[in-house]
Scaffold this motif. Structure first.
Motif, PDB file in Angstrom:
ATOM      1  N   LEU A  28     -33.807 -15.209   7.937  1.00 40.87           N
ATOM      2  CA  LEU A  28     -33.000 -15.849   7.118  1.00 40.87           C
ATOM      3  C   LEU A  28     -32.923 -15.482   5.829  1.00 40.87           C
ATOM      4  N   ILE A  29     -34.205 -16.446   5.330  1.00 40.61           N
ATOM      5  CA  ILE A  29     -34.407 -16.583   3.500  1.00 40.61           C
ATOM      6  C   ILE A  29     -34.994 -14.888   3.545  1.00 40.61           C
ATOM      7  N   GLY A  30     -35.841 -13.880   4.152  1.00 40.52           N
ATOM      8  CA  GLY A  30     -35.869 -12.580   3.266  1.00 40.52           C
ATOM      9  C   GLY A  30     -35.160 -12.016   3.127  1.00 40.52           C
ATOM     10  N   LEU A  31     -33.514 -12.016   4.169  1.00 38.01           N
ATOM     11  CA  LEU A  31     -32.506 -11.501   3.823  1.00 38.01           C
ATOM     12  C   LEU A  31     -31.771 -11.595   3.135  1.00 38.01           C
ATOM     13  N   ILE A  32     -31.994 -12.626   1.962  1.00 39.11           N
ATOM     14  CA  ILE A  32     -31.431 -12.396   0.814  1.00 39.11           C
ATOM     15  C   ILE A  32     -32.259 -11.017   0.497  1.00 39.11           C
ATOM     16  N   GLY A  33     -34.017 -11.252   0.260  1.00 41.29           N
ATOM     17  CA  GLY A  33     -34.779 -10.484  -1.024  1.00 41.29           C
ATOM     18  C   GLY A  33     -34.548  -8.896  -0.653  1.00 41.29           C
ATOM     19  N   THR A  34     -34.041  -8.806   1.086  1.00 42.66           N
ATOM     20  CA  THR A  34     -33.930  -7.443   1.178  1.00 42.66           C
ATOM     21  C   THR A  34     -32.198  -7.136   0.877  1.00 42.66           C
ATOM     22  N   ASP A  35     -31.285  -7.981   1.050  1.00 43.68           N
ATOM     23  CA  ASP A  35     -29.769  -7.281   0.439  1.00 43.68           C
ATOM     24  C   ASP A  35     -30.379  -7.314  -1.581  1.00 43.68           C
ATOM     25  N   LEU A  36     -31.191  -7.584  -1.324  1.00 43.61           N
ATOM     26  CA  LEU A  36     -31.542  -7.555  -3.361  1.00 43.61           C
ATOM     27  C   LEU A  36     -31.828  -6.595  -3.348  1.00 43.61           C
ATOM     28  N   ALA A  37     -32.914  -5.816  -3.231  1.00 38.94           N
ATOM     29  CA  ALA A  37     -33.679  -4.652  -2.663  1.00 38.94           C
ATOM     30  C   ALA A  37     -32.843  -3.268  -2.086  1.00 38.94           C
TER      31      ALA A  37
END
Length: 158
Positions: A28-37
């Motif tokens: 769920l923390i990585g999700l922030i990164g992939t959404d921003l990417a």
């Protein structure tokens, strides 16, 4: 030193909830990164990665949360702690946000990211921080799932 509170949901004395929570939190923390990417690149790879991360976060989070809930309900000493209830309520809120985020994306991984997917990911990240704070208090302040060992007597030089 205060008395520790044993977890009933444990294997060999090791509580299961802290073991199970790491992957869903990381997802769920990585999700922030992939959404921003995806927001920055528009590359469908990132939308698909987000869909998988939120799915892993939701399934793993509900599994881990169920184990934690059983400890909360079974162990009276845990049930008496306001901190445990704060942790549990925030965790349910977090999993509700993450589940909604996943459901929005299942049929339309790209279209759901802006604005609501990213917003839900960011709110979930903040909720993870607060939930983790209370989880840390349970371990470090209330010794939930911590087993103290007696220190051996120091040997005296001859």
């Amino acid at each position: 030193m205060s008395e520790s509170i044993s977890s009933k949901m444990a294997v060999g004395g090791h509580p299961l909830h802290p073991m199970l929570i790491h992957f869903p939190v990381a997802a769920l923390i990585g999700l922030i990164g992939t959404d921003l990417a995806w927001t920055l690149t528009g590359d469908y790879f990132w939308a698909r990665a987000s869909l998988w991360l939120v799915g892993v976060g939701v399934v793993g989070g509900w599994l881990s949360g169920s184990v934690g809930l059983l400890d909360l309900l079974i162990v009276a000493e845990i049930r008496r702690l306001i901190t445990a209830w704060c942790h549990a309520i925030l965790a349910v809120m977090l999993m509700s946000l993450a589940t909604l985020n996943w459901l929005l994306r299942i049929d339309q991984a790209e279209a759901a990211i802006l604005p609501w997917g990213l917003f839900l990911s960011l709110v979930s990240g903040a909720t993870i921080a607060l939930t983790s704070y209370f989880g840390g208090q349970l371990v470090y302040d209330h010794a939930v799932g911590v087993e103290y060992e007696e220190a051996p007597e120091p040997t005296k030089p001859q």
